[in-house]
Design an enzyme around this catalytic site. Structure first.
Site, PDB file in Angstrom:
ATOM      1  N   LEU A 144      -2.704   2.502  -3.986  1.00  0.00           N
ATOM      2  CA  LEU A 144      -2.548   3.957  -3.821  1.00  0.00           C
ATOM      3  C   LEU A 144      -1.134   4.406  -4.177  1.00  0.00           C
ATOM      4  CD1 LEU A 144      -4.617   4.464  -0.536  1.00  0.00           C
ATOM      5  CD2 LEU A 144      -5.329   4.877  -2.901  1.00  0.00           C
ATOM      6  N   ARG A 145      -0.214   3.464  -4.364  1.00  0.00           N
ATOM      7  CA  ARG A 145       1.125   3.706  -4.933  1.00  0.00           C
ATOM      8  C   ARG A 145       2.101   4.475  -4.045  1.00  0.00           C
ATOM      9  NH1 ARG A 145       0.552  -0.340  -8.408  1.00  0.00           N
ATOM     10  NH2 ARG A 145      -0.542   0.150 -10.333  1.00  0.00           N
ATOM     11  N   ASP A 177      -9.880  -3.260  -8.013  1.00  0.00           N
ATOM     12  CA  ASP A 177      -8.501  -3.562  -8.435  1.00  0.00           C
ATOM     13  C   ASP A 177      -7.893  -2.335  -9.125  1.00  0.00           C
ATOM     14  OD1 ASP A 177      -6.153  -4.984  -8.618  1.00  0.00           O
ATOM     15  OD2 ASP A 177      -6.676  -5.958 -10.501  1.00  0.00           O
TER      16      ASP A 177
END
Lengths: 312, 433
Positions: free
Chosen positions: B68-69, B308
């Site tokens: 989700l960064r 992924d």
């Protein structure tokens, strides 16, 4: 015969007719290069942009001479003078190049596949002057021009390519093109430097130099890079020379009129003995001279001049 | 939240574990499932009704690997955009990878991420803790603290642990807290960006052999056997790796594994385009590997399909293949690609749904789930015939780095419900053609 060449991205997939046409045209330009006035107006008004991101002296110089002899407008855009070192993306750089509206872009880049990627953002003919480990098509063409001059043919010619194949774009381009032309290609190198699926490309693979060069009409030596030692790919220069170096004694295994080639720059005493490099079989300087003629032919064809020149 | 009951009617209920695979309806109230009916349902006069028109209804679709960064890389994705993308992909919950900046290696970062998720009104976020401090693989992360703060598993991140001795201690320590270790195996001294073989030879790209994965899988399986600790191997890409897992499972090793949709659909030959969107870790493999992965899906060796999801900024992918960032934006396309396997006859519907719902929940050791009264109303309605085209206009993820951009995909979540709230509804207009 007419050929059309939109780009020259590699020798993979280039057919026999096209290769023959390029070599025939190169022969023609070679004769031009022997005249007193070597310049022809063929590409007058055509803008050629030399986009060299990876350091290169000989290939860039060769292309520049070819461009000037064809009277093209040339412009150099190299890594040191561009903003690539400042982290600009390849796509941004391509857009910048496109904004300069070149007709032909000659590209040398350390990234495999970059010439292909550039065709998507640049509306110009792309000529690959070497992309990473992938291909170096004009080198293969100048090598074949040299072979054809000496042997009169390519079909059935026995060619040995010796050295670090994995990291060699020269080897890949030569293999694709020579197999297409019907040559019998043998490859030799330490197992660590020969890719696993090489035989699928239609060549014979050896891990000793002797069987590869036995009876060969052409022996092509590749440059070994010292950084491969650190990767565990070979022990040291001394051992490399002992098992893979081209010596006078080994050369006797090849045909008596075999020619010895090297794309340069050479490591004398590592892949090739100095007396062989300077010996009567070596055609290494002819390769350099043929480079200009072949690049003139390629530039001429991608500029759209195929028909008349080939018929001439 | 709706006041009364909401009925989802006219659907085809699928729950592999309970052996449900037939027409039926589900009623939802107060965020939970209150009734499951096989056959026709009769909603009350005051109940809200969602007509599913034959769409499949499945409970608790879970993604085991989703980056989700945020915090740290908000230009690639945020918790909010990522969870909305996940909901559009049909997932009701996702395991958020810990490779953020800062890394999810302490309770404070877990709390931050959970707080961001709370406002998203989308898929649920299941935090996954970093197994080691900073994911540097030098010292253990505070596993107990991560567990207490809500982490459902531990992950070694993008790069596996190199030291066998340290991996052993990690597995043991995590097991003491009941946490599964998720790891994507790869021998760190044999890395490359192209499968070693025909295509690395032809394309001149740095190669990594299938054995680099099998070596790492072998080690980790032996360590799981030694310690008895729960191990989950992620994004396996080779025939050798799934065969090793098959054998290990047969002798009772406590191991599970997942594969990605892209490794099931694409092979190394695709790299002939040098498209940076095809640069993934591990690299796309041979056709034989791809076939073996599909067989391992069907025979139960593989427990889950995980997206992924690795959204990247356009700039990170606007480079040549070798310098481009790794990973694919995949949480929105995963379901369509699994459904494609059903359409191709490679998987049964029930098995496909299990790989996306009950399978991943079992990996995490999560109780509950499924189409059962009393469970959370985390439901996905899937129309296998809904055709859509991933594009900058249709994708909710900030990452548009998918090779399926602009290509029609068949099968999609048309409604995703989390805790009884509809968090995604596919509009009719966006359907292609």
């Amino acid at each position: 015969m007419t050929v059309q060449l939109t780009h020259l991205l590699g020798m993979d997939g280039v057919d026999r007719e096209t290769i023959t046409a390029i070599l025939d045209l190169a022969d023609h330009f070679k004769r031009v290069n022997q005249r007193k006035v070597k310049k022809v107006p063929a590409l007058r008004g055509v803008m050629v942009l030399n986009f060299f991101v990876e350091a290169s002296t000989r290939t860039r110089t060769s292309f520049e001479i070819a461009e000037k002899r064809l009277s093209a407008d040339t412009l150099n855009f190299s890594a040191s003078t561009s903003s690539l070192s400042k982290g600009e993306t390849l796509v941004d750089t391509a857009r910048t190049l496109q904004a300069m509206a070149p007709d032909i872009v000659v590209v040398r880049h350390q990234g495999a596949g970059v010439p292909l990627l550039l065709t998507r953002s640049i509306d110009a003919a792309i000529v690959n002057a070497g992309d990473g480990w992938h291909e170096h098509p004009t080198q293969a063409l100048l090598d074949m021009l040299t072979m054809r001059e000496h042997k009169g043919r390519l079909a059935g010619l026995r060619v040995a390519i010796v050295g670090d194949i994995t990291h060699s774009r020269v080897a890949r381009s030569n293999i694709y093109a020579l197999v297409t032309m019907g040559a019998e290609v043998s490859v030799a190198g330490p197992r660590t430097m020969v890719p696993p699926a090489l035989e699928e490309l239609g060549v014979r693979v050896h891990h000793r130099i002797e069987p590869a060069i036995e009876g060969a009409d052409v022996v092509m030596m590749l440059r070994i890079q010292k950084e491969r030692m650190a990767g565990g790919l070979y022990p040291d220069d001394r051992e490399y020379f002992r098992y893979f170096g081209l010596t006078r004694e080994r050369l006797r295994l090849a045909a008596s009129d075999a020619i010895v080639m090297h794309p340069g720059p050479m490591n004398r005493g590592v892949e090739i003995a100095p007396e062989v490099a300077d010996g009567e079989h070596a055609v290494i300087l002819e390769q350099v001279a043929n480079g200009v003629a072949v690049r003139m032919a390629v530039l001429y064809l991608v500029a759209g001049g195929g028909r008349e020149a080939v018929e001439a | 939240m709706s006041a009364g009951r909401t009925w989802l009617v006219g659907g085809h209920l699928v729950d592999f574990e309970r052996g449900i695979d037939g027409a039926g309806a589900v009623a939802v109230e107060g965020g939970r499932i209150v009734e499951v009916v096989l056959g026709p349902a009769t909603p009350g006069p005051d109940d809200a009704v969602e007509e599913l028109d034959g769409a499949w209804l499945v409970a608790g679709m879970t993604d085991l690997r989703c980056a989700l960064r945020e915090p740290g890389y908000e230009e690639k994705e945020t918790v909010s955009s990522g969870l909305r993308a996940a909901a559009a992909g049909g997932f009701t919950q996702v395991c958020a990878t810990p490779d953020t900046q800062p890394v999810v290696d302490r309770a404070a970062v877990v709390a931050e991420v959970l707080a961001l998720a709370k406002d998203a009104r989308a898929a649920r976020l299941l935090p996954v803790g970093a197994a080691t401090l900073g994911l540097r693989h030098e010292t253990l992360a505070p596993v107990g603290e991560l567990h207490a703060s809500g982490c459902v598993a531990l992950s070694t991140g993008e790069h596996p642990v190199g030291s066998a001795g340290f991996m052993r201690r990690l597995l043991e320590y995590a097991d003491g807290f009941g946490l599964t270790v998720l790891t994507a195996p790869a021998e760190p001294t044999m890395t490359g960006i192209c499968d070693e073989g025909t295509w690395s030879t032809r394309l001149g790209l740095p190669e990594t052999p299938a054995a680099a994965e099998a070596i790492a899988v072998s080690r980790d399986l032996l360590l799981a056997e030694l310690t008895g600790a729960r191990l989950h191997l992620q994004r396996l890409s080779t025939a050798a790796a799934v065969e090793l897992v098959r054998q290990a499972k047969a002798r009772g090793v406590p191991v599970t594994c997942d594969v990605t949709p892209h490794h099931l659909h694409l092979g190394a030959s695709a790299l002939a385009t040098y498209d940076p969107n095809l640069k993934v870790r591990p690299p796309l493999r041979s056709e034989a590997d791809r076939r073996a992965l599909r067989e391992a899906l069907a025979d139960g060796t593989v427990d889950a399909v995980a997206s992924d999801h690795q959204p990247q900024h356009l700039e990170d992918k606007s480079q040549e293949f070798e310098r481009a960032a790794t990973g694919m934006s995949s949480v929105e396309t995963a379901l369509s690609l699994v459904l494609a396997l059903v359409a191709e006859g490679e998987l049964t519907r029930a098995r496909a749904m299990a790989l996306l719902s009950t399978g991943p929940r079992r990996v995490l050791g999560l109780g509950g789930g499924g189409l059962t009264v009393g469970e959370a109303a985390d439901l996905t309605a899937i129309d296998p015939g809904h055709t859509w085209i991933p594009s900058a206009g249709t994708l909710l993820s900030r990452g548009h780095n998918t090779p399926w951009l602009g290509q029609a995909l068949r099968g999609r979540a048309i409604l995703t419900m989390v805790g009884g709230d509809v968090v995604w509804r596919a509009s009719g207009e966006e359907q292609a053609e």
